[in-house]
Write an enzyme that holds these catalytic residues in place. Structure first.
Site, PDB file in Angstrom:
ATOM      1  N   VAL A 113      15.278 -41.087 -44.241  1.00  0.00           N
ATOM      2  CA  VAL A 113      17.673 -40.616 -44.045  1.00  0.00           C
ATOM      3  C   VAL A 113      16.281 -39.495 -44.446  1.00  0.00           C
ATOM      4  CG1 VAL A 113      18.026 -43.005 -44.590  1.00  0.00           C
ATOM      5  CG2 VAL A 113      17.607 -42.077 -46.233  1.00  0.00           C
ATOM      6  N   ARG A 133      18.002 -30.789 -46.124  1.00  0.00           N
ATOM      7  CA  ARG A 133      18.980 -31.305 -47.856  1.00  0.00           C
ATOM      8  C   ARG A 133      20.318 -30.264 -47.666  1.00  0.00           C
ATOM      9  NH1 ARG A 133      14.101 -32.549 -51.319  1.00  0.00           N
ATOM     10  NH2 ARG A 133      12.442 -31.096 -50.989  1.00  0.00           N
ATOM     11  N   ASP A 137      12.121 -45.738 -53.375  1.00  0.00           N
ATOM     12  CA  ASP A 137      11.670 -46.033 -51.971  1.00  0.00           C
ATOM     13  C   ASP A 137      10.309 -47.028 -52.342  1.00  0.00           C
ATOM     14  OD1 ASP A 137      10.580 -46.591 -49.887  1.00  0.00           O
ATOM     15  OD2 ASP A 137       9.697 -45.159 -49.715  1.00  0.00           O
TER      16      ASP A 137
HETATM   17  P1  IMP Z   1       8.808 -42.820 -53.860  1.00  0.00           P
HETATM   18  O1  IMP Z   1       7.956 -43.219 -54.945  1.00  0.00           O
HETATM   19  O2  IMP Z   1       8.017 -43.980 -52.626  1.00  0.00           O
HETATM   20  O3  IMP Z   1      10.273 -44.320 -54.803  1.00  0.00           O
HETATM   21  O4  IMP Z   1       9.853 -42.251 -53.771  1.00  0.00           O
HETATM   22  C1  IMP Z   1      10.481 -41.565 -54.168  1.00  0.00           C
HETATM   23  C2  IMP Z   1      10.891 -40.309 -53.098  1.00  0.00           C
HETATM   24  O5  IMP Z   1      10.616 -39.905 -51.900  1.00  0.00           O
HETATM   25  C3  IMP Z   1      12.282 -39.898 -53.371  1.00  0.00           C
HETATM   26  O6  IMP Z   1      12.660 -39.243 -54.173  1.00  0.00           O
HETATM   27  C4  IMP Z   1      12.156 -39.278 -52.292  1.00  0.00           C
HETATM   28  O7  IMP Z   1      11.831 -37.530 -52.321  1.00  0.00           O
HETATM   29  C5  IMP Z   1      11.380 -39.147 -51.116  1.00  0.00           C
HETATM   30  N1  IMP Z   1      11.614 -41.005 -50.142  1.00  0.00           N
HETATM   31  C6  IMP Z   1      11.808 -41.634 -50.071  1.00  0.00           C
HETATM   32  N2  IMP Z   1      11.839 -42.296 -49.229  1.00  0.00           N
HETATM   33  C7  IMP Z   1      12.656 -41.414 -48.519  1.00  0.00           C
HETATM   34  C8  IMP Z   1      14.001 -40.838 -47.431  1.00  0.00           C
HETATM   35  O8  IMP Z   1      13.884 -41.851 -46.279  1.00  0.00           O
HETATM   36  N3  IMP Z   1      13.811 -39.845 -46.822  1.00  0.00           N
HETATM   37  C9  IMP Z   1      13.963 -38.680 -47.960  1.00  0.00           C
HETATM   38  N4  IMP Z   1      12.584 -38.408 -49.000  1.00  0.00           N
HETATM   39  C10 IMP Z   1      12.120 -39.715 -48.788  1.00  0.00           C
END
Ligand code: IMP
Ligand code: MG
Length: 187
Positions: free
Chosen positions: A164, A176, A114
């Site tokens: 999501v 989950r 993300d």
């Molecule tokens: P990042 O560090 O922002 O890339 O985040 C990654 C983590 O954020 C993922 O491993 C998820 O646990 C959480 N995350 C990001 N987007 C979503 C979503 O749409 N639904 C649920 N968890 C999310």
């Protein structure tokens, strides 16, 4: 604001099919790495999968059963969404990093790429341990909220900028266990 689960974005059947493809793709790549160094697919202690807790566990469980290679697993925990908020506050390692990755083929497995903060942090820390190779496999990728680019070689699905849940992904610890990937609505 109360949020509810609304509609299926990716069905369990589509997930299963794509996970089979990802497992085959990853296995093929890893087999090539092993060949290059003169190892066989059943050589012990060459491949280490690193699932990022907790979101990756459902994906991991299905993925590894599509990978006929000798492998071990080391879990890591990274905090990226403190409390109930869905706004990223950055990433922080919450567990010790495995200390036996040097010289091995390492695959980070996560639910979603993300903002990129989780994966770029992990990649930086793991590279410092000098693995023989490092690659990353995620089930989902979203572009809209990217803060930092990470190296993600294997991606299941590109999805739109929606929150999501299901198939391991949670909202505030819930959902989950849903078998499909669902979007959430505000109501
Ligand atoms: P990042 O560090 O922002 O890339 O985040 C990654 C983590 O954020 C993922 O491993 C998820 O646990 C959480 N995350 C990001 N987007 C979503 C979503 O749409 N639904 C649920 N968890 C999310
Ligand atoms: Mg996560």
């Amino acid at each position: 604001m109360i949020r509810g689960v609304s509609e299926v974005l990716i069905s369990r059947d589509s997930i299963a099919e794509r996970v089979r493809e990802l497992g085959a793709e990853l296995s093929e790549t890893l087999r090539t790495e092993l060949e290059k160094e003169g190892s066989t697919p059943d050589a012990p202690d060459r491949i280490v999968l690193i699932p990022v807790l907790t979101g990756a566990i459902v994906f991991l469980a299905d993925l590894i059963r599509q990978m006929p290679l000798a492998m071990s697993m080391r879990m890591v925990s990274v905090q990226s969404y403190p409390g109930a908020t869905t706004e990223s506050k950055g990433a922080m390692l919450r567990s010790a990093l495995p200390d036996d990755l040097t010289g091995r083929h390492v695959v980070i497995v996560d639910d979603i790429y993300d903002t990129g903060q989780t994966l770029s942090l992990l990649q930086k820390l793991i590279r410092e341990l000098s693995p023989a190779s490092l690659r990353t496999c995620v089930l989902l990728r979203k572009e809209a909220r990217r803060i930092v680019e990470a190296d993600v070689e294997h991606v299941g699905f590109d999805i739109p900028d929606a929150f999501v849940v299901g198939y391991g992904l949670d909202y505030n610890g819930h959902y989950r266990n849903l078998p499909d990937i669902m979007t959430m609505s505000e109501d």
